[in-house]
Design a protein around this motif. Structure first.
Motif, PDB file in Angstrom:
ATOM      1  N   GLY A  84       0.808  -1.218   0.000  1.00 50.61           N
ATOM      2  CA  GLY A  84       0.000   0.000   0.000  1.00 50.61           C
ATOM      3  C   GLY A  84       0.840   1.267   0.000  1.00 50.61           C
ATOM      4  N   ILE A  85       2.118   1.109  -0.297  1.00 51.62           N
ATOM      5  CA  ILE A  85       3.033   2.254  -0.327  1.00 51.62           C
ATOM      6  C   ILE A  85       3.063   2.837  -1.738  1.00 51.62           C
ATOM      7  N   LYS A  86       2.883   4.167  -1.820  1.00 54.15           N
ATOM      8  CA  LYS A  86       2.901   4.809  -3.137  1.00 54.15           C
ATOM      9  C   LYS A  86       4.320   4.911  -3.683  1.00 54.15           C
ATOM     10  N   LEU A  87       4.420   4.725  -4.979  1.00 53.26           N
ATOM     11  CA  LEU A  87       5.721   4.836  -5.645  1.00 53.26           C
ATOM     12  C   LEU A  87       5.770   6.110  -6.486  1.00 53.26           C
ATOM     13  N   HIS A  88       6.853   6.856  -6.330  1.00 55.49           N
ATOM     14  CA  HIS A  88       7.057   8.059  -7.142  1.00 55.49           C
ATOM     15  C   HIS A  88       8.107   7.758  -8.200  1.00 55.49           C
ATOM     16  N   LEU A  89       7.834   8.199  -9.403  1.00 58.14           N
ATOM     17  CA  LEU A  89       8.849   8.118 -10.449  1.00 58.14           C
ATOM     18  C   LEU A  89       9.593   9.451 -10.457  1.00 58.14           C
ATOM     19  N   ASP A  90      10.809   9.428  -9.895  1.00 58.75           N
ATOM     20  CA  ASP A  90      11.599  10.640  -9.665  1.00 58.75           C
ATOM     21  C   ASP A  90      12.315  11.086 -10.936  1.00 58.75           C
ATOM     22  N   ASP A  91      12.600  12.359 -11.026  1.00 60.49           N
ATOM     23  CA  ASP A  91      13.394  12.929 -12.137  1.00 60.49           C
ATOM     24  C   ASP A  91      12.810  12.560 -13.486  1.00 60.49           C
ATOM     25  N   PHE A  92      11.484  12.526 -13.580  1.00 65.11           N
ATOM     26  CA  PHE A  92      10.872  12.075 -14.827  1.00 65.11           C
ATOM     27  C   PHE A  92      11.313  12.922 -16.014  1.00 65.11           C
ATOM     28  N   GLY A  93      11.664  12.240 -17.087  1.00 70.23           N
ATOM     29  CA  GLY A  93      12.055  12.921 -18.318  1.00 70.23           C
ATOM     30  C   GLY A  93      13.549  12.933 -18.548  1.00 70.23           C
ATOM     31  N   THR A  94      14.318  12.542 -17.545  1.00 69.27           N
ATOM     32  CA  THR A  94      15.773  12.559 -17.701  1.00 69.27           C
ATOM     33  C   THR A  94      16.316  11.175 -18.061  1.00 69.27           C
ATOM     34  N   GLY A  95      15.509  10.145 -17.880  1.00 68.05           N
ATOM     35  CA  GLY A  95      15.987   8.780 -18.109  1.00 68.05           C
ATOM     36  C   GLY A  95      15.481   8.214 -19.412  1.00 68.05           C
ATOM     37  N   TYR A  96      15.357   6.926 -19.442  1.00 68.39           N
ATOM     38  CA  TYR A  96      14.990   6.270 -20.684  1.00 68.39           C
ATOM     39  C   TYR A  96      13.769   5.377 -20.536  1.00 68.39           C
ATOM     40  N   SER A  97      12.841   5.733 -19.642  1.00 74.83           N
ATOM     41  CA  SER A  97      11.747   4.799 -19.415  1.00 74.83           C
ATOM     42  C   SER A  97      10.816   4.738 -20.622  1.00 74.83           C
ATOM     43  N   SER A  98      10.351   3.562 -20.894  1.00 82.05           N
ATOM     44  CA  SER A  98       9.358   3.446 -21.952  1.00 82.05           C
ATOM     45  C   SER A  98       8.011   3.719 -21.308  1.00 82.05           C
ATOM     46  N   LEU A  99       7.136   4.337 -22.046  1.00 80.21           N
ATOM     47  CA  LEU A  99       5.862   4.725 -21.467  1.00 80.21           C
ATOM     48  C   LEU A  99       5.024   3.514 -21.078  1.00 80.21           C
ATOM     49  N   SER A 100       5.194   2.416 -21.791  1.00 78.19           N
ATOM     50  CA  SER A 100       4.399   1.229 -21.466  1.00 78.19           C
ATOM     51  C   SER A 100       4.772   0.699 -20.082  1.00 78.19           C
ATOM     52  N   ARG A 101       6.039   0.893 -19.741  1.00 79.71           N
ATOM     53  CA  ARG A 101       6.513   0.403 -18.455  1.00 79.71           C
ATOM     54  C   ARG A 101       5.820   1.110 -17.285  1.00 79.71           C
ATOM     55  N   LEU A 102       5.430   2.362 -17.549  1.00 81.50           N
ATOM     56  CA  LEU A 102       4.732   3.141 -16.532  1.00 81.50           C
ATOM     57  C   LEU A 102       3.496   2.419 -16.020  1.00 81.50           C
ATOM     58  N   GLN A 103       2.819   1.738 -16.917  1.00 84.37           N
ATOM     59  CA  GLN A 103       1.594   1.045 -16.535  1.00 84.37           C
ATOM     60  C   GLN A 103       1.905  -0.280 -15.865  1.00 84.37           C
ATOM     61  N   GLU A 104       2.901  -0.983 -16.421  1.00 79.78           N
ATOM     62  CA  GLU A 104       3.246  -2.302 -15.871  1.00 79.78           C
ATOM     63  C   GLU A 104       3.597  -2.227 -14.401  1.00 79.78           C
ATOM     64  N   ILE A 105       4.455  -1.270 -14.042  1.00 84.88           N
ATOM     65  CA  ILE A 105       4.927  -1.212 -12.656  1.00 84.88           C
ATOM     66  C   ILE A 105       3.933  -0.493 -11.751  1.00 84.88           C
ATOM     67  N   GLU A 106       2.985   0.213 -12.355  1.00 85.33           N
ATOM     68  CA  GLU A 106       1.964   0.904 -11.575  1.00 85.33           C
ATOM     69  C   GLU A 106       2.538   1.836 -10.530  1.00 85.33           C
ATOM     70  N   MET A 107       3.143   2.882 -10.993  1.00 85.91           N
ATOM     71  CA  MET A 107       3.590   3.911 -10.063  1.00 85.91           C
ATOM     72  C   MET A 107       2.425   4.888  -9.924  1.00 85.91           C
ATOM     73  N   GLN A 108       2.348   5.568  -8.792  1.00 88.83           N
ATOM     74  CA  GLN A 108       1.196   6.444  -8.563  1.00 88.83           C
ATOM     75  C   GLN A 108       1.500   7.914  -8.777  1.00 88.83           C
ATOM     76  N   VAL A 109       2.792   8.245  -8.755  1.00 93.29           N
ATOM     77  CA  VAL A 109       3.166   9.652  -8.797  1.00 93.29           C
ATOM     78  C   VAL A 109       4.315   9.873  -9.779  1.00 93.29           C
ATOM     79  N   ILE A 110       4.206  10.915 -10.587  1.00 89.64           N
ATOM     80  CA  ILE A 110       5.322  11.304 -11.456  1.00 89.64           C
ATOM     81  C   ILE A 110       5.894  12.612 -10.937  1.00 89.64           C
ATOM     82  N   LYS A 111       7.223  12.653 -10.785  1.00 88.96           N
ATOM     83  CA  LYS A 111       7.866  13.911 -10.420  1.00 88.96           C
ATOM     84  C   LYS A 111       8.579  14.450 -11.648  1.00 88.96           C
ATOM     85  N   ILE A 112       8.091  15.562 -12.161  1.00 87.13           N
ATOM     86  CA  ILE A 112       8.711  16.153 -13.350  1.00 87.13           C
ATOM     87  C   ILE A 112      10.050  16.755 -12.953  1.00 87.13           C
TER      88      ILE A 112
END
Ligand code: C2E
Ligand code: MG
Ligand code: MG
Ligand code: MG
Length: 290
Positions: free
Chosen positions: A174-202
């Protein structure tokens, strides 16, 4: 060149190599010692509702209280800690400190807000982070809604099953996951859904360009829209000016964090902010009383 010149050059390189290895070993040793001596403390940076200034949480950030160099920021030791593995015991100190802090605020009767922790890839590689968090929650009676985890895109892209398993286990607690430093890495957008993170930090890089070109604004606008479509909430990092904040309000970005709102502060100062509940971000715009 004479024989002696050669020798001189050879020795010069050797010395330089020796010195650089020596100083890296010294730095490693010093860091290990610092961890053993617990020369670290946490500072807390609030994030607020972009419109109201209500405090929605704090991010815990580590500082090294160095005996001679004063307060050393993570930029000067996290990389070394990661490359040597010292991030594992250091990360344990950090987690322990943050859970004790949350428990302390709870015991003081403060209405708590979630605290987010930064976790390095190397900590997840070492394993057991999920269990550590579970144990700390139990020991300090901290519920899952009070702790959040910040991971960078590189972690999210990991193919290592044990890393994915820990992230999944943490989320399932039940712990929320933040995707930190969004936009600086190489994440594929599909992965965003697979791992189910709740928060994006631009990342701050995008925020600092707001208002400088229409493209910069469109980029942030697109990230905000994407987050909303994916049912994720969105935090802008590194907000430094009123103009940036106003643009973020206009773009409907949920939360903001940055020096404009507050720099990272010590635990007692964070407690005062917590009691205040809200941070006024543009007093100069407030209407004067009649
Ligand atoms: P991060 O997680 O992206 O944290 C945001 C960094 O930006 C922090 O730097 C924060 O002080 C800084 N910052 C916040 N608002 C502003 C602003 O308006 N302008 C500018 N110029 N900077 C701002 P800090 O505390 O030096 O931390 C740097 C990085 O070190 C963090 O980036 C994070 O990746 C890492 N780090 C910090 N604490 C920890 C920790 O406890 N564990 C791990 N594994 N990494 C940590
Ligand atoms: Mg962070
Ligand atoms: Mg960040
Ligand atoms: Mg960062």
């Amino acid at each position: 060149a004479s024989k002696s010149d050669h020798k001189g050059i050879f020795r010069f390189y050797n010395d330089e190599l020796y010195q650089s290895i020596r100083s890296k070993l010294d730095a490693e040793e010093e860091l290990r010692y610092a961890i053993a001596k617990k020369q670290f403390f946490m500072v807390y940076q609030p994030r607020v509702d972009t419109r109201t200034g209500d405090i929605r949480g704090f991010e815990a950030l580590v500082r090294w209280q160095h005996p001679t160099r004063g307060i050393v920021p993570p930029a000067q030791f996290i990389e070394l800690a990661e490359s040597t593995g010292s991030i594992v015991p250091l990360g344990s100190l950090v987690m322990d400190c943050v859970f004790r802090q949350i428990a302390a605020w709870q015991n003081m009767g403060e209405t708590p807000v979630p605290i987010s922790l930064n976790i390095s890839p190397r900590q997840l590689d070492a394993g057991g982070v999920d269990q550590q968090i579970k144990d700390l929650m139990k020991r300090h009676k901290v519920s899952a809604d009070l702790i959040e985890i910040e991971l960078t895109e590189s972690v999210m892209m990991s193919e290592v099953p044990a890393v994915i398993d820990q992230i999944t286990a943490i989320r399932q607690m039940g712990i929320k996951l933040h995707l930190d430093d969004f936009g600086t890495g190489y994440s594929s957008l599909s992965r965003l859904q697979e791992i189910e993170m709740q928060v994006i930090k631009i990342d701050r890089a995008f925020v600092s360009r707001l208002g400088t070109s229409s493209q910069a604004d469109v980029l942030v606008k697109t990230i905000v829209l994407m987050a909303k479509e994916l049912d994720m909430s969105i935090i802008a990092e590194g907000v430094e000016t009123i103009a940036q904040l106003e643009t973020l309000q206009h773009l409907d970005c949920d939360e903001a964090q940055g020096y404009l709102i507050a720099k990272p502060v010590t635990a007692p100062e964070a407690r005062k902010l917590l009691q205040q509940r809200r941070i006024f971000m543009h007093a100069e715009n407030d209407a004067l009383p009649v």
